[in-house]
Design a protein around this motif. Structure first.
Motif, short mmCIF file in Angstrom:
data_model
loop_
_atom_site.label_atom_id
_atom_site.label_comp_id
_atom_site.label_asym_id
_atom_site.label_seq_id
_atom_site.Cartn_x
_atom_site.Cartn_y
_atom_site.Cartn_z
N MET A 1 44.89 17.84 33.76
CA MET A 1 44.34 18.75 34.52
C MET A 1 42.74 18.81 33.81
O MET A 1 42.34 18.70 32.92
CB MET A 1 44.87 20.27 33.97
CG MET A 1 44.13 21.44 34.28
SD MET A 1 44.45 23.08 33.51
CE MET A 1 46.04 23.16 34.49
N SER A 2 41.92 18.85 34.88
CA SER A 2 40.49 19.05 34.82
C SER A 2 40.04 20.54 34.73
O SER A 2 40.56 21.32 35.40
CB SER A 2 39.64 18.41 35.77
OG SER A 2 40.18 16.74 35.92
N LEU A 3 38.95 20.78 33.78
CA LEU A 3 38.41 21.94 33.73
C LEU A 3 36.94 21.99 33.88
O LEU A 3 36.47 20.97 33.79
CB LEU A 3 38.76 22.58 32.22
CG LEU A 3 40.02 22.57 31.70
CD1 LEU A 3 40.13 22.91 30.37
CD2 LEU A 3 40.94 23.63 32.38
N LEU A 4 36.70 22.91 34.72
CA LEU A 4 35.09 23.26 34.78
C LEU A 4 34.80 24.40 34.19
O LEU A 4 35.41 25.46 34.10
CB LEU A 4 34.94 23.54 36.37
CG LEU A 4 35.42 22.48 37.30
CD1 LEU A 4 35.05 22.89 38.80
CD2 LEU A 4 34.46 21.25 36.97
N GLY A 5 33.78 24.34 33.46
CA GLY A 5 33.26 25.37 32.62
C GLY A 5 33.89 25.61 31.24
O GLY A 5 34.58 24.79 30.83
N THR A 6 34.09 26.80 30.81
CA THR A 6 34.73 27.02 29.41
C THR A 6 35.87 27.90 29.89
O THR A 6 35.72 29.19 29.12
CB THR A 6 33.92 27.57 28.09
OG1 THR A 6 32.94 28.34 28.56
CG2 THR A 6 32.94 26.11 27.92
N PRO A 7 37.12 28.12 30.36
CA PRO A 7 38.10 28.90 30.61
C PRO A 7 38.71 29.24 29.52
O PRO A 7 38.72 28.29 28.49
CB PRO A 7 38.81 28.26 31.70
CG PRO A 7 38.72 27.02 31.52
CD PRO A 7 37.20 26.50 31.21
N SER A 8 39.10 30.47 29.37
CA SER A 8 39.83 30.73 28.21
C SER A 8 41.01 30.38 28.14
O SER A 8 41.71 29.70 29.01
CB SER A 8 40.26 32.25 28.04
OG SER A 8 41.19 32.70 29.02
N ALA A 9 41.67 29.98 26.67
CA ALA A 9 43.05 29.33 26.49
C ALA A 9 44.12 29.89 27.42
O ALA A 9 44.94 29.23 27.84
CB ALA A 9 43.49 29.12 25.06
N LYS A 10 44.03 31.24 27.21
CA LYS A 10 45.09 31.94 27.95
C LYS A 10 45.24 31.46 29.64
O LYS A 10 46.17 31.60 30.21
CB LYS A 10 44.91 33.25 27.96
CG LYS A 10 45.91 34.24 28.31
CD LYS A 10 45.95 35.78 27.93
CE LYS A 10 46.95 36.72 28.29
NZ LYS A 10 46.81 38.05 27.94
#
Length: 81
Positions: A1-10
């Motif tokens: 999974m790639s993430l953009l930004g800093t989403p919460s762990a939840k």
């Protein structure tokens, strides 16, 4: 999974769970997006059956949020490796 930004762990855990559910909904191998020689260098190695087994296992075991401090090995254990 790639993430953009800093989403919460939840939020990441929720997205991961939904992606596992999405895998289970795929009816046939040819329905997988980008599964071709131009967009995926290992397209011939994919197995929808195995992907569904993994997705179901992940959902059955549950998705949680891990804490690095809780996972850290002690110096005593590391010396024994």
């Amino acid at each position: 999974m790639s993430l953009l930004g800093t989403p919460s762990a939840k939020k990441v855990a929720k997205a991961w769970k939904q992606s596992m559910k999405d895998v289970l909904k795929v009816k046939k191998q040819s329905d997988i997006p980008e599964l071709n020689k131009y967009q995926c260098g290992t397209y011939k190695m994919h197995s929808l059956k195995e992907a569904k087994e993994i997705a179901q296992t992940v959902l059955d075991k549950g998705i949680g949020i891990m804490n690095n401090e809780d996972l850290k090995l002690s110096k005593k254990i590391l010396k024994g490796l």
